[in-house]
Scaffold this motif. Structure first.
Motif, PDB file in Angstrom:
ATOM      1  N   LEU A 103      53.000  46.027 -17.151  1.00 19.95           N
ATOM      2  CA  LEU A 103      52.609  45.606 -15.802  1.00 19.95           C
ATOM      3  C   LEU A 103      52.917  44.118 -15.722  1.00 19.95           C
ATOM      4  O   LEU A 103      52.349  43.333 -16.470  1.00 19.95           O
ATOM      5  CB  LEU A 103      51.108  45.859 -15.590  1.00 19.95           C
ATOM      6  N   LYS A 138      54.274  40.511 -13.250  1.00 24.25           N
ATOM      7  CA  LYS A 138      54.665  39.844 -12.011  1.00 24.25           C
ATOM      8  C   LYS A 138      56.189  39.748 -11.971  1.00 24.25           C
ATOM      9  O   LYS A 138      56.833  39.637 -13.026  1.00 24.25           O
ATOM     10  CB  LYS A 138      54.108  38.421 -12.002  1.00 24.25           C
ATOM     11  N   PRO A 186      56.612  29.296  -5.122  1.00 25.21           N
ATOM     12  CA  PRO A 186      55.962  30.382  -5.882  1.00 25.21           C
ATOM     13  C   PRO A 186      56.797  30.955  -7.020  1.00 25.21           C
ATOM     14  O   PRO A 186      56.813  32.166  -7.186  1.00 25.21           O
ATOM     15  CB  PRO A 186      55.764  31.426  -4.785  1.00 25.21           C
ATOM     16  N   GLN A 246      54.199  30.184   1.079  1.00 21.16           N
ATOM     17  CA  GLN A 246      54.175  31.637   1.315  1.00 21.16           C
ATOM     18  C   GLN A 246      55.596  32.197   1.368  1.00 21.16           C
ATOM     19  O   GLN A 246      56.559  31.467   1.552  1.00 21.16           O
ATOM     20  CB  GLN A 246      53.465  31.948   2.631  1.00 21.16           C
ATOM     21  N   GLY A 286      58.603  35.163  -2.306  1.00 18.11           N
ATOM     22  CA  GLY A 286      57.248  35.040  -2.842  1.00 18.11           C
ATOM     23  C   GLY A 286      56.528  36.364  -3.027  1.00 18.11           C
ATOM     24  O   GLY A 286      55.658  36.481  -3.889  1.00 18.11           O
ATOM     25  N   VAL A 287      56.880  37.393  -2.244  1.00 13.77           N
ATOM     26  CA  VAL A 287      56.226  38.694  -2.415  1.00 13.77           C
ATOM     27  C   VAL A 287      56.631  39.303  -3.756  1.00 13.77           C
ATOM     28  O   VAL A 287      55.781  39.631  -4.590  1.00 13.77           O
ATOM     29  CB  VAL A 287      56.587  39.675  -1.268  1.00 13.77           C
ATOM     30  N   GLN A 328      55.440  37.253  -6.840  1.00 19.41           N
ATOM     31  CA  GLN A 328      54.010  37.196  -7.156  1.00 19.41           C
ATOM     32  C   GLN A 328      53.374  38.561  -7.404  1.00 19.41           C
ATOM     33  O   GLN A 328      52.303  38.639  -7.984  1.00 19.41           O
ATOM     34  CB  GLN A 328      53.246  36.514  -6.001  1.00 19.41           C
ATOM     35  N   MET A 329      53.999  39.647  -6.928  1.00 22.77           N
ATOM     36  CA  MET A 329      53.348  40.951  -7.084  1.00 22.77           C
ATOM     37  C   MET A 329      53.534  41.487  -8.503  1.00 22.77           C
ATOM     38  O   MET A 329      54.460  41.093  -9.212  1.00 22.77           O
ATOM     39  CB  MET A 329      53.890  41.957  -6.072  1.00 22.77           C
ATOM     40  N   MET A 330      52.613  42.377  -8.907  1.00 23.60           N
ATOM     41  CA  MET A 330      52.763  43.046 -10.199  1.00 23.60           C
ATOM     42  C   MET A 330      53.087  44.510  -9.960  1.00 23.60           C
ATOM     43  O   MET A 330      52.519  45.145  -9.067  1.00 23.60           O
ATOM     44  CB  MET A 330      51.473  42.956 -11.014  1.00 23.60           C
ATOM     45  N   GLU A 331      54.008  45.024 -10.780  1.00 26.86           N
ATOM     46  CA  GLU A 331      54.329  46.452 -10.744  1.00 26.86           C
ATOM     47  C   GLU A 331      54.586  46.914 -12.169  1.00 26.86           C
ATOM     48  O   GLU A 331      54.797  46.109 -13.070  1.00 26.86           O
ATOM     49  CB  GLU A 331      55.603  46.700  -9.911  1.00 26.86           C
ATOM     50  N   LYS A 332      54.624  48.242 -12.287  1.00 27.42           N
ATOM     51  CA  LYS A 332      54.976  48.831 -13.577  1.00 27.42           C
ATOM     52  C   LYS A 332      56.482  48.667 -13.773  1.00 27.42           C
ATOM     53  O   LYS A 332      57.250  48.985 -12.870  1.00 27.42           O
ATOM     54  CB  LYS A 332      54.613  50.316 -13.548  1.00 27.42           C
ATOM     55  N   ARG A 365      61.170  46.966   1.266  1.00 25.97           N
ATOM     56  CA  ARG A 365      60.016  47.774   0.845  1.00 25.97           C
ATOM     57  C   ARG A 365      59.142  48.096   2.056  1.00 25.97           C
ATOM     58  O   ARG A 365      58.654  49.213   2.224  1.00 25.97           O
ATOM     59  CB  ARG A 365      59.203  47.018  -0.209  1.00 25.97           C
TER      60      ARG A 365
END
Lengths: 358, 184
Positions: free
Chosen positions: A6, A8, A32, A118, A173-174, A177-181, A263
């Motif tokens: 998992l 970022k 970011p 942002q 930045g999305v 900064q996001m976390m995914e598998k 997405r």
């Protein structure tokens, strides 16, 4: 199967760089995307693979370190966010002129100027139309998941060396900064298997000396060099266009979006289909070379397209060029750091495309 | 199965780490997951929120406008996210500091007095795990052993001795959670 983690998006870039056999990273922190440098510093890749990680005194220094190191035929990279990438433009133009392979990552934030921290997609023009001075192009890859943040590091190095051209990962930045598998690819050794005949690591007796420069005072030679660059960009357009088509086969209306907007549009496609609107999504993966042929082909079968991007309308110009007036092409996007929701995007499709066209 | 969750509260309440443990637990259960921290101007107001999506399929948008579940830990977040729960969805809130209570009748509303319980236990550290326990009682989308594996992955090894305490808190949260009757 590779290791599952998992992560970022920014961390994925950093881990993938180590695994892709990157030789050196030069960078300067900026939100970011600061996690790229932070992760590399914490991971101490020098102990894992011998990779050098250096925090430069500025973005200008970082890109010129990339320029210097790239002359040795090594896999080198930097990363930054919008204002930092603007500072690097002179160096990027020199690197493109000198035909050196390298990777530049831009995790875009809202602009212009210092803007906000942002997410934004308003650096599309800068990334795809040159950015610095002169007639040059970058290979531009647009990841839309944390998985692609990792995978495109390897791909970007492959393409950069294939063409001896700087490659850019244009993220935002999305995705940063996001976390995914993600499933990490197996590490490859830090040995560069690409053509090394041009590098400046010391002349051997069996050949002429190699010269790396972007300066050519003879205009006719410089014109010839420019023709050579243009041929290279034409080859990219022939051989390395990448895109993903989602629900396009029976679509009446099309979203065209890249990165995090793609997405969001994917969700909007699901919402639209529930309402009985046959929407599809064409996601450019390479922003340069742009997938113009498939968009031209799709303009035969769909009634209208909506380019969705977190900008006042940049990629929409390339979509219009590809479609060449055959069907209506409109733009929708929140910008300046605001991210649109799937519902807003669907509403825009209905307002701007479905209603007027029907 | 796709579960779209917003967790919202003050910074420091463990909002982001609760989300991270949910996401890790989802991976342990072979699901697709996404974790998107609040990235809007509201960060400046001292509130923190995170969108977590657990799914058997590829996840589309990591950013959402409506949610299957809202886990709410302060008044501002309740005001902001109550209208954004899908009809038939779940609103779970901690009643500490709440003065304007939920009003919707087309969703399931539940309350957990986790802050009060944490004070009674003399430890605020596992407050968020109690709330997580409450959520899992109401929506058993994850198996407890996968949550424990997720905790192991999520916490640095130096904190692994705290896992039994966290497990206890999850189980206590399952006991504490109860339906909230919306005033008519």
């Amino acid at each position: 199967m590779g290791e599952i983690r998992l992560m970022k998006g920014n961390e994925a870039i950093a881990e993938a760089a180590i695994r892709a056999g990157c030789d050196a990273y030069f960078g300067y922190p900026i939100t970011p995307q600061s996690e790229v440098l932070e992760y590399l510093m914490a991971e101490k890749p020098h102990e894992r693979t011998g990779m050098v990680v250096l925090q430069a005194e500025s973005e200008v220094a970082a890109i010129n370190m990339v320029y210097g190191a790239a002359c040795t035929g090594k896999k080198v990279m930097t990363s930054s966010s919008s204002p930092g990438i603007s500072l690097m433009q002179e160096g990027i133009s020199y690197i493109a002129g000198a035909e050196l392979p390298c990777l530049i990552v831009n995790v875009v934030r809202g602009g212009p100027g210092l803007g906000t921290i942002q997410p934004s997609q308003a650096d599309y023009f800068q990334a795809t139309k040159g950015g610095g001075h002169g007639d040059y192009r970058l290979i531009v890859l647009a990841p839309s998941s944390v998985q692609e943040m990792a995978d495109f590091v390897k791909l970007a190095f492959d393409l950069a060396f294939k063409y001896r051209n700087p490659a850019m990962i244009l993220s935002d930045g999305v995705i940063g900064q996001m976390m995914e598998k993600i499933e990490l690819f197996e590490p490859i050794p830090r040995v560069n298997e690409f053509d090394q005949s041009w590098v400046t690591t010391g002349k051997t007796p069996d050949r002429q000396r190699n010269i790396i420069t972007s300066l050519n005072l003879d205009p006719y030679l410089q014109e010839e060099h420019n023709h050579h660059l243009q041929e290279k960009y034409a080859r990219m357009r022939r051989e390395d266009v990448r895109y993903e088509a989602i629900a396009c086969d029976d679509a009446d209306y099309l979203f065209v979006a890249y990165g995090s907007s793609a997405r969001i549009c994917q969700k909007a496609v699901q919402l639209a289909r529930k309402k009985g609107i046959k929407a599809g999504l064409l996601r450019p993966i390479t922003l340069f070379p742009f997938p113009e042929k498939i968009l031209g082909d799709l303009s035969q079968s769909v009634k209208g397209m909506l380019a969705v991007e977190m900008s006042a309308g940049q990629m929409v110009e390339d979509v219009r060029l590809a479609v060449n007036g055959k069907i209506p092409v409109e733009h929708f996007g929140r910008f300046g750091g605001v991210v649109h929701s799937p519902e807003e995007v669907l509403e825009a499709l209905e307002e701007k495309i479905v209603k007027p066209v029907v | 199965m796709t579960e779209e969750i917003i967790i919202a509260g003050f910074g420091g309440q463990g909002v982001l780490s609760m989300g991270k443990i949910l996401a890790y637990s989802g991976i342990m259960q072979n699901m697709e997951v996404s974790w998107m921290p609040s990235y809007g101007p509201e960060m400046r107001g001292g509130t923190a929120n995170v969108t977590v999506i657990l799914s058997d399929e590829r996840i589309s948008s990591p950013i959402l406008n409506v949610y299957d579940t809202a886990i709410i830990l302060n008044q501002q977040s309740l005001d902001k996210f109550e209208p954004k729960v899908k009809p038939g969805g779940l609103l779970l809130f901690d009643n500490n500091g709440i003065t304007r209570y939920p009003v919707r009748k087309d969703i399931q509303v539940c309350v957990i007095e986790a802050t009060a319980e944490a004070v009674r236990m003399g430890s605020g550290r596992v407050f968020n795990m109690m709330v997580l326990g409450g959520f899992l009682k109401l929506k058993p989308v994850l198996e407890i052993e996968n949550v424990l594996k997720g905790l192991q992955k999520s916490l640095p090894p130096r904190h692994h001795h705290l896992i039994p305490m966290n497990e206890q808190a999850i189980r206590r949260g399952m006991e504490l959670v109860k339906p909230f009757t919306v005033a008519s």
